[in-house]
Scaffold this active site. Structure first.
Site, PDB file in Angstrom:
ATOM      1  N   ASP A   8      75.395-114.677-103.298  1.00 39.41           N
ATOM      2  CA  ASP A   8      75.291-115.399-104.570  1.00 39.41           C
ATOM      3  C   ASP A   8      75.606-116.893-104.460  1.00 39.41           C
ATOM      4  O   ASP A   8      76.753-117.278-104.228  1.00 39.41           O
ATOM      5  CB  ASP A   8      76.266-114.828-105.605  1.00 39.41           C
ATOM      6  CG  ASP A   8      76.257-113.318-105.697  1.00 39.41           C
ATOM      7  OD1 ASP A   8      76.265-112.667-104.637  1.00 39.41           O
ATOM      8  OD2 ASP A   8      76.291-112.796-106.812  1.00 39.41           O
ATOM      9  N   GLU A  39      71.526-116.012-108.461  1.00 40.39           N
ATOM     10  CA  GLU A  39      71.877-115.647-109.824  1.00 40.39           C
ATOM     11  C   GLU A  39      72.849-116.597-110.525  1.00 40.39           C
ATOM     12  O   GLU A  39      72.851-116.694-111.740  1.00 40.39           O
ATOM     13  CB  GLU A  39      72.395-114.205-109.777  1.00 40.39           C
ATOM     14  CG  GLU A  39      73.784-113.946-110.115  1.00 40.39           C
ATOM     15  CD  GLU A  39      73.844-113.053-111.336  1.00 40.39           C
ATOM     16  OE1 GLU A  39      72.791-112.736-111.894  1.00 40.39           O
ATOM     17  OE2 GLU A  39      74.943-112.717-111.732  1.00 40.39           O
ATOM     18  N   ASN A  40      73.659-117.328-109.747  1.00 39.75           N
ATOM     19  CA  ASN A  40      74.617-118.274-110.328  1.00 39.75           C
ATOM     20  C   ASN A  40      74.357-119.702-109.879  1.00 39.75           C
ATOM     21  O   ASN A  40      75.253-120.547-109.920  1.00 39.75           O
ATOM     22  CB  ASN A  40      76.055-117.891-109.934  1.00 39.75           C
ATOM     23  CG  ASN A  40      76.437-116.498-110.376  1.00 39.75           C
ATOM     24  OD1 ASN A  40      76.784-115.659-109.555  1.00 39.75           O
ATOM     25  ND2 ASN A  40      76.385-116.232-111.670  1.00 39.75           N
ATOM     26  N   ASN A  67      73.008-109.941-113.370  1.00 41.12           N
ATOM     27  CA  ASN A  67      73.297-109.906-114.806  1.00 41.12           C
ATOM     28  C   ASN A  67      73.198-111.272-115.479  1.00 41.12           C
ATOM     29  O   ASN A  67      73.094-111.354-116.704  1.00 41.12           O
ATOM     30  CB  ASN A  67      74.690-109.321-115.051  1.00 41.12           C
ATOM     31  CG  ASN A  67      75.782-110.083-114.336  1.00 41.12           C
ATOM     32  OD1 ASN A  67      75.730-110.257-113.111  1.00 41.12           O
ATOM     33  ND2 ASN A  67      76.779-110.535-115.069  1.00 41.12           N
ATOM     34  N   HIS A  68      73.193-112.362-114.710  1.00 37.99           N
ATOM     35  CA  HIS A  68      73.070-113.701-115.301  1.00 37.99           C
ATOM     36  C   HIS A  68      71.629-114.221-115.276  1.00 37.99           C
ATOM     37  O   HIS A  68      71.409-115.411-115.523  1.00 37.99           O
ATOM     38  CB  HIS A  68      73.982-114.691-114.579  1.00 37.99           C
ATOM     39  CG  HIS A  68      75.432-114.507-114.886  1.00 37.99           C
ATOM     40  ND1 HIS A  68      75.975-114.785-116.122  1.00 37.99           N
ATOM     41  CD2 HIS A  68      76.461-114.056-114.111  1.00 37.99           C
ATOM     42  CE1 HIS A  68      77.274-114.527-116.101  1.00 37.99           C
ATOM     43  NE2 HIS A  68      77.592-114.068-114.898  1.00 37.99           N
ATOM     44  N   HIS A 157      73.339-105.347-107.013  1.00 37.85           N
ATOM     45  CA  HIS A 157      74.215-106.256-107.752  1.00 37.85           C
ATOM     46  C   HIS A 157      75.129-105.419-108.634  1.00 37.85           C
ATOM     47  O   HIS A 157      74.746-104.978-109.716  1.00 37.85           O
ATOM     48  CB  HIS A 157      73.337-107.189-108.600  1.00 37.85           C
ATOM     49  CG  HIS A 157      74.029-108.414-109.074  1.00 37.85           C
ATOM     50  ND1 HIS A 157      74.259-109.504-108.264  1.00 37.85           N
ATOM     51  CD2 HIS A 157      74.539-108.741-110.281  1.00 37.85           C
ATOM     52  CE1 HIS A 157      74.865-110.444-108.948  1.00 37.85           C
ATOM     53  NE2 HIS A 157      75.065-110.007-110.174  1.00 37.85           N
ATOM     54  N   HIS A 182      77.490-109.817-106.450  1.00 40.16           N
ATOM     55  CA  HIS A 182      78.082-109.904-107.780  1.00 40.16           C
ATOM     56  C   HIS A 182      79.577-110.163-107.786  1.00 40.16           C
ATOM     57  O   HIS A 182      80.057-110.930-108.616  1.00 40.16           O
ATOM     58  CB  HIS A 182      77.790-108.659-108.626  1.00 40.16           C
ATOM     59  CG  HIS A 182      78.426-108.695-109.988  1.00 40.16           C
ATOM     60  ND1 HIS A 182      78.067-109.617-110.953  1.00 40.16           N
ATOM     61  CD2 HIS A 182      79.397-107.930-110.551  1.00 40.16           C
ATOM     62  CE1 HIS A 182      78.783-109.408-112.055  1.00 40.16           C
ATOM     63  NE2 HIS A 182      79.613-108.394-111.836  1.00 40.16           N
ATOM     64  N   HIS A 184      81.487-111.587-105.474  1.00 37.37           N
ATOM     65  CA  HIS A 184      81.760-112.923-104.935  1.00 37.37           C
ATOM     66  C   HIS A 184      82.819-112.979-103.842  1.00 37.37           C
ATOM     67  O   HIS A 184      83.181-114.069-103.393  1.00 37.37           O
ATOM     68  CB  HIS A 184      82.162-113.902-106.052  1.00 37.37           C
ATOM     69  CG  HIS A 184      81.055-114.248-106.986  1.00 37.37           C
ATOM     70  ND1 HIS A 184      81.115-115.294-107.872  1.00 37.37           N
ATOM     71  CD2 HIS A 184      79.837-113.671-107.176  1.00 37.37           C
ATOM     72  CE1 HIS A 184      80.003-115.362-108.576  1.00 37.37           C
ATOM     73  NE2 HIS A 184      79.208-114.371-108.169  1.00 37.37           N
TER      74      HIS A 184
END
Length: 265
Positions: A8, A39-40, A67-68, A157, A182, A184
């Site tokens: 991520d 995703e981030n 999810n983001h 994730h 997810h 991290h």
């Protein structure tokens, strides 16, 4: 065949450290397929089409999310306009395949490397402690029925360690790699399972480690200490690129090794 999976990317610090290292890692290991979880990447929450294009320019073949994925609404148009059979960059940005029905985008991309190896990348999201998903285990079963490639990389994730480990065993021998994202924090459990599937519970964040999973630590501590809400901001200190390097047989898709990578400034 060597596959590089980058964990991520979190905010500008994550993009910077990946930009610094991904080129020489890909060259040193003769990487043929590069997958990045983006995703981030936009300020720690979501990804924009512009940032997606930047990551493709760095050598990414496919971008996964989680999810983001909808945090930056401009991505909706980017994903909505691309047909299923396209090989364009927009088609290579995935959202979890087991999200609720009729959402934009796709959860699987099937392509061919420059040397002619067919591959597939699958994006799945866990159900435990997560919202907006269907059962990922049966979703994986359904997806694999229609994938012809032998080389298959799964980004799972998920929040719960148990769910990720279970998915590794569920897909062992049926995919090349199951790589967790997810949470991290890179886990030290990378291994090749008996059926030939490379597994790691979480590849880790490519982003600032002087933080609380990417967020400015003072802001998170304030919430824990006071119980009061506040706006989270992406940290910038001590960035590291976390990734997994998988070696597999392109003819069978079976992995022979998986190596953790963590590189800083």
């Amino acid at each position: 065949m060597n596959i590089l999976f980058v964990g991520d990317i979190f905010g500008s610090a994550g993009r910077r450290i990946v930009r610094e290292h991904i080129g020489h890692v890909r060259e040193a290991h003769n990487v043929e397929l590069t997958v990045i979880n983006a995703e981030n990447a936009a300020g720690g929450f979501g990804v924009t089409p512009q940032i997606a294009e930047e990551l493709f320019d760095l050598g990414a073949d496919v971008l996964t999310t989680g999810n983001h994925v909808w945090d930056k609404r401009e991505l909706l148009d980017y994903l909505s306009s691309v047909p299923a059979d396209s090989q364009d960059r927009a088609r290579r940005v995935l959202r979890p395949a087991n999200m609720l029905p009729k959402l934009p985008g796709y959860g699987v991309f099937e392509g061919t490397t420059n040397s002619g190896v067919e591959f597939a990348v699958v994006d799945l999201m866990g159900k435990v402690f997560m919202n907006g998903t269907n059962d990922p285990f049966n979703a994986a079963n359904d997806l694999l029925e229609n994938i012809k490639a032998k080389v298959i990389v799964v980004d799972f994730h998920g929040e719960a360690t148990s769910e990720k480990v279970a998915m590794g065993w569920h897909l062992d021998g049926r995919v090349t790699a199951v790589l967790g994202t997810h949470t991290h924090i890179p886990t030290a459990d990378e291994r090749v399972l008996p059926g030939g599937t490379a597994y790691q519970t979480d590849v880790g964040m490519s982003g600032p480690y002087d933080s609380v999973i990417g967020v400015e630590k003072e802001l998170v501590l304030h919430r824990f200490l006071t119980g009061m809400p506040g706006k989270f901001e992406a940290a910038k200190g001590n960035p590291k690129m976390c990734a997994a390097l998988i070696t597999c047989d392109p003819a069978t898709g079976r992995a022979s090794s998986i190596q953790r990578i963590m590189l800083g400034e």
